[in-house]
Design a protein around this motif. Structure first.
Motif, mmCIF file in Angstrom:
data_model
loop_
_atom_site.group_PDB
_atom_site.id
_atom_site.type_symbol
_atom_site.label_atom_id
_atom_site.label_comp_id
_atom_site.label_asym_id
_atom_site.label_seq_id
_atom_site.Cartn_x
_atom_site.Cartn_y
_atom_site.Cartn_z
ATOM 1 N N GLY A 14 15.895 12.108 11.239
ATOM 2 C CA GLY A 14 15.173 11.435 12.310
ATOM 3 C C GLY A 14 15.935 11.392 13.622
ATOM 4 O O GLY A 14 15.353 11.218 14.686
ATOM 5 N N THR A 15 17.257 11.545 13.539
ATOM 6 C CA THR A 15 18.083 11.565 14.743
ATOM 7 C C THR A 15 18.890 12.851 14.745
ATOM 8 O O THR A 15 19.566 13.166 13.766
ATOM 9 N N ILE A 16 18.808 13.570 15.845
ATOM 10 C CA ILE A 16 19.500 14.857 15.966
ATOM 11 C C ILE A 16 20.184 14.929 17.316
ATOM 12 O O ILE A 16 19.623 14.497 18.333
ATOM 13 N N TYR A 17 21.389 15.465 17.303
ATOM 14 C CA TYR A 17 22.143 15.680 18.538
ATOM 15 C C TYR A 17 22.375 17.179 18.717
ATOM 16 O O TYR A 17 22.672 17.894 17.748
ATOM 17 N N TYR A 18 22.253 17.630 19.954
ATOM 18 C CA TYR A 18 22.663 18.982 20.325
ATOM 19 C C TYR A 18 23.566 18.889 21.556
ATOM 20 O O TYR A 18 23.251 18.155 22.502
ATOM 21 N N ALA A 19 24.624 19.638 21.555
ATOM 22 C CA ALA A 19 25.414 19.766 22.766
ATOM 23 C C ALA A 19 24.573 20.448 23.836
ATOM 24 O O ALA A 19 23.749 21.325 23.522
ATOM 25 N N VAL A 30 28.777 20.345 18.143
ATOM 26 C CA VAL A 30 27.700 21.290 18.450
ATOM 27 C C VAL A 30 26.340 20.659 18.151
ATOM 28 O O VAL A 30 25.442 20.669 18.992
ATOM 29 N N SER A 31 26.205 20.119 16.965
ATOM 30 C CA SER A 31 24.945 19.516 16.557
ATOM 31 C C SER A 31 25.191 18.596 15.379
ATOM 32 O O SER A 31 26.066 18.856 14.551
ATOM 33 N N CYS A 32 24.419 17.505 15.313
ATOM 34 C CA CYS A 32 24.543 16.555 14.218
ATOM 35 C C CYS A 32 23.153 16.127 13.785
ATOM 36 O O CYS A 32 22.219 16.117 14.587
ATOM 37 N N ILE A 33 23.048 15.718 12.523
ATOM 38 C CA ILE A 33 21.755 15.308 11.987
ATOM 39 C C ILE A 33 21.929 14.092 11.096
ATOM 40 O O ILE A 33 22.885 14.006 10.304
#
Length: 131
Positions: free
Chosen positions: A56-61, A48-51
């Motif tokens: 400084g780096t973020i992922y969102y589905a 779903v999401s990672c940090i």
């Protein structure tokens, strides 16, 4: 002992909001990326999401981008997932998980998070969105 404990799940109507928290202990929080995953009945667990450790780096589905916001509090060793404009398809058990930052970078875990790459998991918290 590594521990990840999720909280904040519940039942909400479509369009509503929930805030999930992941409390981490037993490891050096600053050295790990944290991810939120979810699993609906009969479906595979998905990222779903990672940090990253420094945020400084973020992922969102793609399915949650613009509706969910992830953040981390280094002082409290917590990661929060703010979920707005919830939809029935967001219904799932939500888990937080950790991965060493060096490993995460090597595997591209914040580009396409694979649950198999994350080494420690919480017990999960149920999120149910009614229509």
């Amino acid at each position: 002992e590594v521990q990840l404990v999720e909280s904040g799940g519940g039942l909400v109507q479509a369009g509503g909001s929930l805030t999930l928290s992941c409390a981490a202990s037993g490891f050096t929080f600053d050295d790990y990326a944290i991810g939120w995953f979810r699993q609906a009945p009969g479906k595979k667990r998905e990222g779903v999401s990672c940090i990253s450790p420094t945020s400084g780096t973020i992922y969102y589905a793609p399915s949650v981008k613009g509706r969910f916001t992830i953040s981390r509090d280094i002082a409290k060793n917590t990661v929060t997932l703010q979920m707005n404009h919830l939809k029935p398809e967001d219904t799932a058990v939500y888990y937080c998980a950790s991965i060493g930052w060096a490993t995460a970078q090597a595997l591209g875990a914040l580009i396409f998070p694979d649950p198999d790459d994350f080494d420690s998991w919480g017990q999960g918290t149920q999120v149910t969105v009614s229509s």
